[in-house]
Design a protein around this motif. Structure first.
Motif, short mmCIF file in Angstrom:
data_model
loop_
_atom_site.label_atom_id
_atom_site.label_comp_id
_atom_site.label_asym_id
_atom_site.label_seq_id
_atom_site.Cartn_x
_atom_site.Cartn_y
_atom_site.Cartn_z
N THR A 149 -2.58 6.32 7.95
CA THR A 149 -1.86 5.50 6.97
C THR A 149 -2.10 4.02 7.23
O THR A 149 -2.37 3.25 6.29
N LEU A 150 -2.03 3.62 8.48
CA LEU A 150 -2.23 2.21 8.81
C LEU A 150 -3.65 1.76 8.47
O LEU A 150 -3.86 0.61 8.05
N ASP A 151 -4.62 2.65 8.63
CA ASP A 151 -6.00 2.32 8.24
C ASP A 151 -6.08 2.02 6.75
O ASP A 151 -6.71 1.04 6.33
N VAL A 152 -5.43 2.87 5.94
CA VAL A 152 -5.47 2.67 4.48
C VAL A 152 -4.72 1.39 4.10
O VAL A 152 -5.14 0.66 3.20
N VAL A 153 -3.60 1.13 4.77
CA VAL A 153 -2.85 -0.09 4.50
C VAL A 153 -3.71 -1.32 4.77
O VAL A 153 -3.77 -2.26 3.97
N ARG A 154 -4.42 -1.33 5.89
CA ARG A 154 -5.29 -2.46 6.22
C ARG A 154 -6.40 -2.62 5.19
O ARG A 154 -6.72 -3.74 4.76
N GLU A 155 -6.98 -1.50 4.76
CA GLU A 155 -8.06 -1.55 3.78
C GLU A 155 -7.59 -2.06 2.42
O GLU A 155 -8.37 -2.64 1.66
N SER A 156 -6.32 -1.86 2.12
CA SER A 156 -5.80 -2.22 0.79
C SER A 156 -5.66 -3.73 0.62
O SER A 156 -5.63 -4.23 -0.50
N GLY A 157 -5.52 -4.46 1.73
CA GLY A 157 -5.32 -5.90 1.65
C GLY A 157 -3.88 -6.32 1.47
O GLY A 157 -3.59 -7.52 1.42
N ILE A 158 -2.94 -5.37 1.40
CA ILE A 158 -1.53 -5.75 1.28
C ILE A 158 -1.07 -6.35 2.61
O ILE A 158 -1.49 -5.93 3.69
N ALA A 159 -0.22 -7.36 2.53
CA ALA A 159 0.31 -7.98 3.74
C ALA A 159 1.16 -6.97 4.50
O ALA A 159 2.00 -6.28 3.90
N PRO A 160 0.98 -6.82 5.80
CA PRO A 160 1.72 -5.80 6.54
C PRO A 160 3.23 -5.97 6.46
O PRO A 160 3.97 -4.96 6.48
N GLU A 161 3.70 -7.21 6.34
CA GLU A 161 5.15 -7.41 6.27
C GLU A 161 5.74 -6.89 4.96
O GLU A 161 6.97 -6.81 4.82
N LEU A 162 4.90 -6.52 4.02
CA LEU A 162 5.36 -5.93 2.76
C LEU A 162 5.36 -4.40 2.79
O LEU A 162 5.63 -3.77 1.76
N VAL A 163 5.11 -3.81 3.94
CA VAL A 163 4.99 -2.36 4.05
C VAL A 163 5.97 -1.82 5.07
O VAL A 163 6.08 -2.36 6.18
N VAL A 164 6.70 -0.78 4.70
CA VAL A 164 7.50 -0.03 5.67
C VAL A 164 6.95 1.38 5.75
O VAL A 164 6.73 2.03 4.73
N LEU A 165 6.67 1.84 6.97
CA LEU A 165 6.30 3.23 7.21
C LEU A 165 7.56 3.95 7.65
O LEU A 165 8.20 3.57 8.64
N ASP A 166 7.89 5.00 6.91
CA ASP A 166 9.17 5.67 7.11
C ASP A 166 8.99 7.01 7.83
O ASP A 166 7.89 7.50 8.00
N HIS A 167 10.13 7.58 8.21
CA HIS A 167 10.20 8.87 8.93
C HIS A 167 9.46 8.77 10.28
O HIS A 167 8.78 9.71 10.69
N LEU A 168 9.63 7.66 10.96
CA LEU A 168 8.96 7.49 12.25
C LEU A 168 9.76 8.15 13.37
O LEU A 168 10.90 8.58 13.19
N ASN A 169 9.14 8.19 14.55
CA ASN A 169 9.81 8.72 15.74
C ASN A 169 9.38 7.91 16.96
O ASN A 169 8.70 6.89 16.84
N GLU A 170 9.74 8.39 18.15
CA GLU A 170 9.44 7.68 19.38
C GLU A 170 7.93 7.50 19.60
O GLU A 170 7.50 6.54 20.25
N LEU A 171 7.13 8.41 19.07
CA LEU A 171 5.69 8.38 19.31
C LEU A 171 4.95 7.42 18.38
O LEU A 171 3.81 7.05 18.66
N THR A 172 5.58 7.04 17.29
CA THR A 172 4.88 6.23 16.29
C THR A 172 5.44 4.83 16.10
O THR A 172 4.77 3.97 15.53
N VAL A 173 6.64 4.57 16.58
CA VAL A 173 7.28 3.29 16.30
C VAL A 173 6.50 2.11 16.88
O VAL A 173 6.33 1.08 16.21
#
Length: 284
Positions: A149-173
């Protein structure tokens, strides 16, 4: 205590839930468009659903003193169904609506090529409409799905502060916070994340760029999990300002980037109607 639930599916909840949420301190919610459990068979069923998120549901919430906003998208699961793909061509007209504060839920379910395309295309829409994006990380193989997901977000050009990745856990935060994106956590009774685990994450990673939600839907879930998390934070030694930051100021800051988050606490009122429909039945 004031609470903003940044991800809750109120379409699947009862008016009793709204009443209990208000009593617990909830004053605002964001409802993301999502899969309803039974596959939709035509694009038109999405449009009726989107219209409900923009009309009936804000009215129903306001009856109980809660402001309702939404996010609009073709969800990851149904991105795999060719019958649903025409929805992507109609999203522009919904993303222009005042109460739409992000594009979402988008992301991955099974990490298929079809989901890749839908995610990339909807991130482009977020950029075009200058909206944040609410991204669903897959329940299976979450670590790999989060990296993808983060790879696609970076490729999209959207500013990271405009993105929330949800349903995270201890391994991904940690990975998500390091990327500059926001980290979202769904607090559930038996699965995903508990309030006690959430407290430990906040102790380790801090309160910046963290969103805590109940994601309550038609499954086993609890629309008061935001309040239970707040209480767990206080019991663990966090102060009231920490709680207010996580449960109110953070979601306001994230969705406020849409330019559409106008917060005015409505007074509970069950007397008005919407399209001739009322909340109370039988005049009681």
């Amino acid at each position: 205590m004031r609470i903003f639930d940044p991800h809750i599916h109120m379409t699947s909840r009862t008016t009793d839930d709204y009443e209990a949420m208000y009593a617990a301190g909830v004053r605002a919610v964001v409802e993301p468009a999502f899969w309803l459990g039974q596959p939709r068979t035509s694009p038109e069923s999405f449009y009726d659903y989107f219209d409900g998120l923009l009309g009936w549901e804000p009215h129903r919430a306001a009856q109980f003193g809660i402001q309702h906003f939404c996010t609009i998208a073709l969800n990851p699961k149904e991105a795999n169904d060719p019958r649903c793909l025409p929805v992507l061509d109609e999203l522009d007209r919904y993303l222009a609506k005042d109460r739409v504060v992000a594009v979402g839920e988008i992301g991955y379910d099974s990490m298929t090529p079809q989901e890749d395309e839908a995610l990339a295309r909807q991130l482009r829409l977020a950029v075009e409409h200058e909206l944040p994006a609410l991204v669903h990380t897959p329940h299976r193989d979450k670590a790999a799905g989060t990296h993808r997901t983060l790879d696609v977000v970076r490729e999209s050009g959207i500013a990271p502060e405009l993105v929330v990745l949800d349903h995270l856990n201890e391994l991904t935060v940690g990975t998500v916070l390091d990327s500059g994106c926001w980290a979202g956590f769904s607090i559930y009774p038996r699965t995903k994340m508990s309030e006690d685990r959430m407290v430990e994450i906040l102790k380790e990673h801090g309160t910046d760029r963290v969103l805590v939600n109940s994601a309550a839907d038609w499954g086993r879930s609890d629309p008061l999990k935001t309040r239970r998390t707040a209480d767990a934070m206080l019991a663990a030694g966090f102060d009231e300002d920490d709680v207010d930051k996580v449960l109110w100021r953070n979601p306001v800051a994230f969705y406020g980037q849409s330019g559409r988050l106008e917060l005015e606490e409505p007074k509970p009122d069950e007397t008005s109607t919407f399209e001739g429909n009322s909340i109370r039945r039988g005049g009681a």
